[in-house]
Design a protein around this motif. Structure first.
Motif, PDB file in Angstrom:
ATOM      1  N   GLU A 257      40.770  30.384  32.141  1.00 24.60           N
ATOM      2  CA  GLU A 257      41.794  31.122  32.892  1.00 24.60           C
ATOM      3  C   GLU A 257      42.621  32.006  31.958  1.00 24.60           C
ATOM      4  N   ALA A 258      42.987  31.483  30.792  1.00 22.07           N
ATOM      5  CA  ALA A 258      43.781  32.263  29.846  1.00 22.07           C
ATOM      6  C   ALA A 258      42.978  33.438  29.295  1.00 22.07           C
ATOM      7  N   ASN A 259      41.705  33.238  29.024  1.00 20.40           N
ATOM      8  CA  ASN A 259      40.869  34.318  28.502  1.00 20.40           C
ATOM      9  C   ASN A 259      40.648  35.399  29.568  1.00 20.40           C
ATOM     10  N   ASP A 260      40.462  34.976  30.813  1.00 22.90           N
ATOM     11  CA  ASP A 260      40.335  35.958  31.902  1.00 22.90           C
ATOM     12  C   ASP A 260      41.619  36.764  32.040  1.00 22.90           C
ATOM     13  N   ALA A 261      42.753  36.058  31.932  1.00 24.30           N
ATOM     14  CA  ALA A 261      44.036  36.756  32.032  1.00 24.30           C
ATOM     15  C   ALA A 261      44.206  37.739  30.869  1.00 24.30           C
ATOM     16  N   LEU A 262      43.745  37.393  29.705  1.00 23.63           N
ATOM     17  CA  LEU A 262      43.831  38.284  28.561  1.00 23.63           C
ATOM     18  C   LEU A 262      42.993  39.520  28.773  1.00 23.63           C
ATOM     19  N   THR A 263      41.788  39.328  29.357  1.00 27.62           N
ATOM     20  CA  THR A 263      40.912  40.479  29.609  1.00 27.62           C
ATOM     21  C   THR A 263      41.571  41.449  30.588  1.00 27.62           C
ATOM     22  N   ARG A 264      42.146  40.914  31.655  1.00 28.00           N
ATOM     23  CA  ARG A 264      42.796  41.773  32.647  1.00 28.00           C
ATOM     24  C   ARG A 264      44.007  42.476  32.048  1.00 28.00           C
ATOM     25  N   THR A 265      44.793  41.735  31.276  1.00 29.29           N
ATOM     26  CA  THR A 265      45.997  42.316  30.681  1.00 29.29           C
ATOM     27  C   THR A 265      45.630  43.424  29.691  1.00 29.29           C
ATOM     28  N   ARG A 266      44.544  43.213  28.931  1.00 26.70           N
ATOM     29  CA  ARG A 266      44.126  44.233  27.970  1.00 26.70           C
ATOM     30  C   ARG A 266      43.693  45.514  28.709  1.00 26.70           C
ATOM     31  N   GLU A 267      43.005  45.401  29.845  1.00 27.10           N
ATOM     32  CA  GLU A 267      42.591  46.572  30.631  1.00 27.10           C
ATOM     33  C   GLU A 267      43.811  47.303  31.179  1.00 27.10           C
ATOM     34  N   LEU A 268      44.790  46.520  31.644  1.00 23.00           N
ATOM     35  CA  LEU A 268      46.002  47.134  32.179  1.00 23.00           C
ATOM     36  C   LEU A 268      46.786  47.831  31.075  1.00 23.00           C
TER      37      LEU A 268
END
Length: 313
Positions: free
Chosen positions: A115-126
């Motif tokens: 979950e944390a890694n997925d959140a990091l991926t989304r945050t990096r795209e944003l």
């Protein structure tokens, strides 16, 4: 008749007979008695041998109260069982419920990390599209690193609970088992010693203590006469000591002795002794005698039997 009176009579007889042509010597049969006592004090609960009977080596003679010794043995055996259980538990590692709990914690950590890694991926795209700040990206990156570290921690924890105890701990438990076994052996030996057996084939000469009485190292229960423990004591006049040597054979005669009984000279005292109650003077040298011992060749008479000895060629 006491031994002192017997010796006085026998040796006075030597003086009277020393000039006889047949060189008859006098003496008596002596037994090497063995006092049988327990190693530790206690109350006698059973006696099995009777005076005048014969016992074989290993036959039980008597037993003492062993309540405390049996309790000590039971305690030592319980200590061994407890030490073995602790060793088996340590050598086997964690129990199944503990391992399952560690696996559950690892699964939870993996889920949180995903979950944390997925959140990091989304945050990096944003962040790349300019919709979130650098601070928000840094927070997501820190959360992902923390979650990944938690996964590594839970994976290591699972590996540890599956391992047996450390080598030093196992050695300490092995030493505890050995100490408990040594204590068990000591307690078993103490229990065995509460029953006393005959050390050799012997005749029961005298029973000294009986059931219910106290016995101990200085309080024997029986007096035994081991087989072969009867020898002859004879007295050689000082004037004739040069005519006898170790190994000389004597014909032995007494009231009740078996016909043809003989004995061989085994020892001669280094110094002469006086025949009581003679007062020494140069005129009484014939009253000086040497105490000697001889070994019977045949069935010996009972201890205390007066004997006559005649040298054989």
């Amino acid at each position: 008749m006491s031994r002192h009176l017997l010796l006085a009579g026998l040796v006075l007889g030597i003086a009277a007979c020393s000039d006889q042509p047949d060189e008859t010597l006098h003496g008596y049969a002596e037994g090497d008695f063995t006092a049988i006592a327990p190693d530790a004090p206690g109350r006698i609960v059973e006696t099995l041998a009777r005076e005048g009977t014969h016992v074989a080596a290993g036959d039980t003679l008597f037993s003492l109260d062993a309540t405390a010794e049996r309790a000590a043995l039971a305690t030592a055996e319980a200590r061994i069982e407890a030490a073995l259980a602790r060793f088996d538990d340590a050598a086997a590692g964690a129990r199944s419920p503990e391992i399952e709990a560690a696996r559950d914690q690892l699964d939870q950590a993996n889920a949180a990390a995903r979950e944390a890694n997925d959140a990091l991926t989304r945050t990096r795209e944003l962040f790349e599209d300019g919709h979130v700040s650098q601070a928000r990206l840094d927070q997501a990156l820190a959360a992902a690193r923390t979650a990944n570290a938690r996964v590594a921690e839970m994976r290591q924890r699972l590996s540890l609970v599956q391992l047996p105890a450390r080598e030093n701990q196992l050695r300490a438990l092995q030493a505890e088992i050995a100490a408990a076994q040594a204590e068990r052996d000591r307690a078993a030996d103490a229990l065995d010693r509460r029953t006393v057996a005959a050390p050799a084939d012997a005749a029961v000469h005298r029973q000294i203590r009986f059931t219910g009485e106290q016995a101990g190292p200085a309080q024997p229960v029986y007096e035994l006469l081991p087989d072969g423990a009867v020898h002859a004591v004879l007295f050689i006049p000082e004037t004739g000591i040069g005519g006898h040597a170790i190994g000389d054979r004597f014909a032995v005669d007494c009231d009740g002795c078996a016909a043809g009984l003989t004995a061989r000279l085994a020892a001669i005292a280094d110094a002469a002794e006086f025949t009581p109650p003679v007062i020494y003077s140069d005129n009484e040298r014939a009253r000086l005698v040497y105490r000697a011992e001889a070994r019977f060749e045949g069935t010996p008479p009972p201890p205390g039997t007066p004997l006559r000895f005649r040298p054989q060629p």
